[in-house]
Design a protein around this motif. Structure first.
Motif, PDB file in Angstrom:
ATOM      1  N   GLU A 137      48.041  57.319  81.472  1.00  0.00           N
ATOM      2  CA  GLU A 137      47.798  55.885  81.481  1.00  0.00           C
ATOM      3  C   GLU A 137      46.940  55.464  80.294  1.00  0.00           C
ATOM      4  OE1 GLU A 137      46.483  52.512  84.728  1.00  0.00           O
ATOM      5  OE2 GLU A 137      45.601  54.497  84.878  1.00  0.00           O
ATOM      6  N   GLN A 138      45.935  56.266  79.958  1.00  0.00           N
ATOM      7  CA  GLN A 138      45.049  55.915  78.855  1.00  0.00           C
ATOM      8  C   GLN A 138      45.802  55.884  77.526  1.00  0.00           C
ATOM      9  OE1 GLN A 138      41.514  58.280  78.633  1.00  0.00           O
ATOM     10  NE2 GLN A 138      40.739  57.278  76.813  1.00  0.00           N
ATOM     11  N   ASP A 139      46.713  56.835  77.315  1.00  0.00           N
ATOM     12  CA  ASP A 139      47.481  56.851  76.068  1.00  0.00           C
ATOM     13  C   ASP A 139      48.380  55.625  75.955  1.00  0.00           C
ATOM     14  OD1 ASP A 139      46.319  59.178  75.277  1.00  0.00           O
ATOM     15  OD2 ASP A 139      48.022  60.473  75.757  1.00  0.00           O
ATOM     16  N   ILE A 140      48.964  55.191  77.089  1.00  0.00           N
ATOM     17  CA  ILE A 140      49.810  53.998  77.070  1.00  0.00           C
ATOM     18  C   ILE A 140      48.981  52.775  76.724  1.00  0.00           C
ATOM     19  CG2 ILE A 140      51.149  52.431  78.524  1.00  0.00           C
ATOM     20  CD1 ILE A 140      52.319  54.826  79.925  1.00  0.00           C
ATOM     21  N   LEU A 141      47.808  52.640  77.372  1.00  0.00           N
ATOM     22  CA  LEU A 141      46.950  51.488  77.110  1.00  0.00           C
ATOM     23  C   LEU A 141      46.447  51.480  75.678  1.00  0.00           C
ATOM     24  CD1 LEU A 141      44.898  51.518  80.436  1.00  0.00           C
ATOM     25  CD2 LEU A 141      46.619  49.840  79.762  1.00  0.00           C
ATOM     26  N   ALA A 142      46.236  52.665  75.099  1.00  0.00           N
ATOM     27  CA  ALA A 142      45.748  52.769  73.728  1.00  0.00           C
ATOM     28  C   ALA A 142      46.855  52.555  72.697  1.00  0.00           C
ATOM     29  CB  ALA A 142      45.088  54.131  73.497  1.00  0.00           C
ATOM     30  N   GLY A 143      48.090  52.393  73.169  1.00  0.00           N
ATOM     31  CA  GLY A 143      49.194  52.131  72.248  1.00  0.00           C
ATOM     32  C   GLY A 143      49.746  53.358  71.552  1.00  0.00           C
ATOM     33  N   LYS A 144      49.407  54.562  72.036  1.00  0.00           N
ATOM     34  CA  LYS A 144      49.858  55.768  71.360  1.00  0.00           C
ATOM     35  C   LYS A 144      51.359  55.994  71.514  1.00  0.00           C
ATOM     36  CE  LYS A 144      45.420  58.197  71.599  1.00  0.00           C
ATOM     37  NZ  LYS A 144      44.709  59.416  72.036  1.00  0.00           N
ATOM     38  N   TRP A 145      51.964  55.359  72.513  1.00  0.00           N
ATOM     39  CA  TRP A 145      53.404  55.527  72.724  1.00  0.00           C
ATOM     40  C   TRP A 145      54.210  54.379  72.135  1.00  0.00           C
ATOM     41  CZ3 TRP A 145      55.289  60.052  74.198  1.00  0.00           C
ATOM     42  CH2 TRP A 145      54.437  60.931  74.853  1.00  0.00           C
ATOM     43  N   ASP A 146      53.555  53.405  71.551  1.00  0.00           N
ATOM     44  CA  ASP A 146      54.264  52.276  70.973  1.00  0.00           C
ATOM     45  C   ASP A 146      55.159  52.734  69.819  1.00  0.00           C
ATOM     46  OD1 ASP A 146      52.904  50.760  72.765  1.00  0.00           O
ATOM     47  OD2 ASP A 146      51.584  49.781  71.311  1.00  0.00           O
ATOM     48  N   SER A 147      56.414  52.332  69.853  1.00  0.00           N
ATOM     49  CA  SER A 147      57.383  52.619  68.785  1.00  0.00           C
ATOM     50  C   SER A 147      57.621  54.101  68.561  1.00  0.00           C
ATOM     51  CB  SER A 147      56.944  51.960  67.464  1.00  0.00           C
ATOM     52  OG  SER A 147      56.806  50.567  67.623  1.00  0.00           O
ATOM     53  N   ALA A 148      57.339  54.936  69.567  1.00  0.00           N
ATOM     54  CA  ALA A 148      57.626  56.361  69.436  1.00  0.00           C
ATOM     55  C   ALA A 148      59.130  56.576  69.313  1.00  0.00           C
ATOM     56  CB  ALA A 148      57.073  57.117  70.643  1.00  0.00           C
ATOM     57  N   GLU A 149      59.536  57.511  68.452  1.00  0.00           N
ATOM     58  CA  GLU A 149      60.955  57.797  68.264  1.00  0.00           C
ATOM     59  C   GLU A 149      61.488  58.594  69.449  1.00  0.00           C
ATOM     60  OE1 GLU A 149      61.509  59.753  64.559  1.00  0.00           O
ATOM     61  OE2 GLU A 149      60.789  58.070  63.352  1.00  0.00           O
ATOM     62  N   LEU A 150      62.699  58.245  69.888  1.00  0.00           N
ATOM     63  CA  LEU A 150      63.288  58.927  71.029  1.00  0.00           C
ATOM     64  C   LEU A 150      64.731  59.296  70.724  1.00  0.00           C
ATOM     65  CD1 LEU A 150      62.881  58.300  74.757  1.00  0.00           C
ATOM     66  CD2 LEU A 150      65.197  58.294  73.836  1.00  0.00           C
ATOM     67  N   THR A 151      65.101  60.522  71.054  1.00  0.00           N
ATOM     68  CA  THR A 151      66.468  61.010  70.904  1.00  0.00           C
ATOM     69  C   THR A 151      66.924  61.605  72.232  1.00  0.00           C
ATOM     70  OG1 THR A 151      65.967  61.579  68.596  1.00  0.00           O
ATOM     71  CG2 THR A 151      68.016  62.432  69.512  1.00  0.00           C
ATOM     72  N   MET A 152      68.142  61.298  72.633  1.00  0.00           N
ATOM     73  CA  MET A 152      68.665  61.779  73.910  1.00  0.00           C
ATOM     74  C   MET A 152      69.979  62.529  73.677  1.00  0.00           C
ATOM     75  SD  MET A 152      69.841  59.587  77.273  1.00  0.00           S
ATOM     76  CE  MET A 152      68.290  58.694  77.279  1.00  0.00           C
ATOM     77  N   TRP A 153      70.117  63.655  74.372  1.00  0.00           N
ATOM     78  CA  TRP A 153      71.344  64.446  74.297  1.00  0.00           C
ATOM     79  C   TRP A 153      71.908  64.692  75.685  1.00  0.00           C
ATOM     80  CZ3 TRP A 153      66.933  65.953  71.606  1.00  0.00           C
ATOM     81  CH2 TRP A 153      67.024  65.999  70.200  1.00  0.00           C
ATOM     82  N   GLU A 154      73.203  64.930  75.737  1.00  0.00           N
ATOM     83  CA  GLU A 154      73.834  65.572  76.881  1.00  0.00           C
ATOM     84  C   GLU A 154      74.001  67.035  76.504  1.00  0.00           C
ATOM     85  OE1 GLU A 154      77.440  63.511  77.698  1.00  0.00           O
ATOM     86  OE2 GLU A 154      76.441  61.880  78.780  1.00  0.00           O
ATOM     87  N   VAL A 155      73.466  67.928  77.344  1.00  0.00           N
ATOM     88  CA  VAL A 155      73.367  69.343  76.999  1.00  0.00           C
ATOM     89  C   VAL A 155      74.044  70.195  78.067  1.00  0.00           C
ATOM     90  CG1 VAL A 155      71.785  71.237  76.425  1.00  0.00           C
ATOM     91  CG2 VAL A 155      71.159  68.877  75.868  1.00  0.00           C
TER      92      VAL A 155
END
Length: 274
Positions: A71-89
């Motif tokens: 929760e603290q990392d979210i509030l601090a904005g550390k996850w803002d605009s993080a790059e995300l890649t998704m695969w079917e594996v």
């Protein structure tokens, strides 16, 4: 009986370099040297994808845990605009995989120990406005490359200890440096240590009290309430007016507005004012 060995795997890369892997499989998968773990409690809804440049829409959701997304990392904005890649594996042979999504995290919300994040496709930046806005007020952000102001000096920032905090939003100080009332309005309050370290808020009011103290009010409460003795930093604010740029910051040469632009009334009825 027909069975499937297909699962989904997500890789999130934050701006600070942290990389985390998640999967909806029931065992750890290893792809490109990254361990994709099933115990972080993250999953994604069905993707809505379109051809052309249409934005892909989806959401990721999961639990807030100490080992993954806090929760603290979210509030601090550390996850803002993080790059995300998704695969079917194919979990029986992880080298057999298909990329189904690439983009970034958008708005992240939290509730009752869980989070929900909007996924934004690679075409999302194309929705951003381009070009320059012609307006009497400055279009630069205080302290950015266009503004050029240095805000680390004593004239425009100060470091203090938290003396009193109400609802994580109103901060009161018995002793305060000699800044005029309102100096920090529209500025930023940043927490430097304690449980709320990294959190910051926009300053709504900066009021000098009759007894020499100070009250600083934020627009929105910090998600984690600071404690007495925690260190914070106050940064001066700017209302984007040419007069403020000239008198408060002595930076009129870098003013990015158009203070002599005719008003809307004049543009609509140019003869009314002569």
């Amino acid at each position: 009986m027909t069975t499937t060995t297909i699962c989904r795997a997500w890789l999130i890369a934050r701006k600070d370099g942290l990389r985390l892997g998640f999967t909806d499989h029931d065992a750890v998968l290893t792809l490109d040297g990254v361990a994709f773990r099933p115990d972080h409690g993250m999953n994604a809804r069905s993707l809505m994808q379109a051809s052309g440049l249409s934005v892909d829409n989806s959401e990721a959701e999961g639990a807030l845990t100490d080992g993954a997304i806090t929760e603290q990392d979210i509030l601090a904005g550390k996850w803002d605009s993080a790059e995300l890649t998704m695969w079917e594996v194919d979990w029986a042979d992880p080298m057999r995989r298909k990329k189904v999504f690439a983009g970034s995290l958008g708005e992240v919300s939290r509730s009752r120990g869980a989070f929900r994040a909007e996924l934004r496709g690679l075409s999302e930046p194309l929705n951003a406005a381009q070009g320059r806005v012609y307006h009497p007020r400055c279009s630069a952000r205080l302290g950015d490359d266009a503004c050029t102001m240095k805000l680390d000096g004593a004239a425009y920032s100060t470091v203090l200890d938290v003396e009193g905090c109400e609802d994580g939003r109103i901060f009161r100080f018995a002793m305060f440096p000699g800044y005029e009332s309102g100096w920090f309005e529209r500025g930023v309050l940043m927490m430097r240590n304690g449980q709320a370290e990294g959190l910051q808020g926009a300053i709504k009011n900066d009021t000098a009290l009759p007894d020499g103290g100070r009250e600083v009010e934020l627009w929105k409460s910090l998600g984690i309430h600071p404690e007495t003795g925690d260190r914070l930093r106050l940064i001066a604010g700017c209302d984007k007016r040419a007069e403020t740029c000239r008198l408060k910051f002595n930076n009129f040469l870098n003013f990015r507005g158009f203070p002599h632009l005719p008003s809307e009334d004049w543009l609509l009825a140019p003869r009314a004012g002569g």
